[in-house]
Design a protein around this motif. Structure first.
Motif, PDB file in Angstrom:
ATOM      1  N   MET A   6       0.861  -1.176   0.000  1.00 42.23           N
ATOM      2  CA  MET A   6       0.000   0.000   0.000  1.00 42.23           C
ATOM      3  C   MET A   6       0.904   1.235   0.000  1.00 42.23           C
ATOM      4  SD  MET A   6      -3.229   0.978   2.470  1.00 42.23           S
ATOM      5  CE  MET A   6      -2.445   0.196   3.829  1.00 42.23           C
ATOM      6  N   ARG A   8       1.073   5.805  -1.180  1.00 44.24           N
ATOM      7  CA  ARG A   8       0.412   7.036  -1.614  1.00 44.24           C
ATOM      8  C   ARG A   8       1.017   7.446  -2.952  1.00 44.24           C
ATOM      9  NH1 ARG A   8      -0.981  11.109   3.318  1.00 44.24           N
ATOM     10  NH2 ARG A   8      -2.714   9.850   4.075  1.00 44.24           N
ATOM     11  N   TYR A  14      -4.376   6.894  -1.824  1.00 49.52           N
ATOM     12  CA  TYR A  14      -3.883   5.558  -1.483  1.00 49.52           C
ATOM     13  C   TYR A  14      -4.106   4.597  -2.644  1.00 49.52           C
ATOM     14  CZ  TYR A  14      -3.468   6.982   3.384  1.00 49.52           C
ATOM     15  OH  TYR A  14      -3.105   7.614   4.545  1.00 49.52           O
ATOM     16  N   SER A  34      -9.004   7.227   1.131  1.00 46.61           N
ATOM     17  CA  SER A  34      -8.608   6.914   2.503  1.00 46.61           C
ATOM     18  C   SER A  34      -7.843   5.590   2.577  1.00 46.61           C
ATOM     19  CB  SER A  34      -9.837   6.829   3.411  1.00 46.61           C
ATOM     20  OG  SER A  34     -10.613   5.691   3.089  1.00 46.61           O
ATOM     21  N   LYS A  35      -7.072   5.461   3.631  1.00 47.40           N
ATOM     22  CA  LYS A  35      -6.345   4.219   3.888  1.00 47.40           C
ATOM     23  C   LYS A  35      -7.334   3.079   4.117  1.00 47.40           C
ATOM     24  CE  LYS A  35      -2.601   2.525   6.815  1.00 47.40           C
ATOM     25  NZ  LYS A  35      -1.671   2.896   7.892  1.00 47.40           N
ATOM     26  N   CYS A  38      -8.648   1.809   0.881  1.00 44.52           N
ATOM     27  CA  CYS A  38      -7.629   0.998   0.215  1.00 44.52           C
ATOM     28  C   CYS A  38      -7.573  -0.394   0.820  1.00 44.52           C
ATOM     29  CB  CYS A  38      -6.283   1.701   0.321  1.00 44.52           C
ATOM     30  SG  CYS A  38      -4.977   0.969  -0.677  1.00 44.52           S
ATOM     31  N   MET A  39      -7.650  -0.481   2.142  1.00 43.72           N
ATOM     32  CA  MET A  39      -7.647  -1.783   2.819  1.00 43.72           C
ATOM     33  C   MET A  39      -8.864  -2.608   2.407  1.00 43.72           C
ATOM     34  SD  MET A  39      -4.885  -2.193   4.543  1.00 43.72           S
ATOM     35  CE  MET A  39      -5.372  -3.635   5.473  1.00 43.72           C
TER      36      MET A  39
END
Length: 65
Positions: A6, A8, A14, A34-35, A38-39
């Motif tokens: 992961m 930026r 992200y 947002s993180k 992405c997760m």
């Protein structure tokens, strides 16, 4: 071992990339604001890839929309 990385991008969004055991990049994701988003994308690939069908498409897809 394959891995998800992961990071930026230049726009500060992200993204993730999936790498093969030999380090080759297999796939790169869309941009996520947002993180957490992405997760969720990573989890979606993990959950859906094993059951995904392979479909051959004769015409290029339009990715402009």
């Amino acid at each position: 071992m394959p891995k998800f990385e992961m990071f930026r991008d230049k726009s500060d969004k992200y993204r993730f990339r999936l790498k093969a055991p030999n380090g080759e990049i297999i796939a790169v994701s869309q941009a996520y604001a947002s993180k957490a988003g992405c997760m969720k994308g990573i989890e979606s690939v993990k959950n859906n890839a094993p059951i995904a069908d392979v479909i051959e498409i004769d015409e290029p897809e339009d990715h402009t929309s």
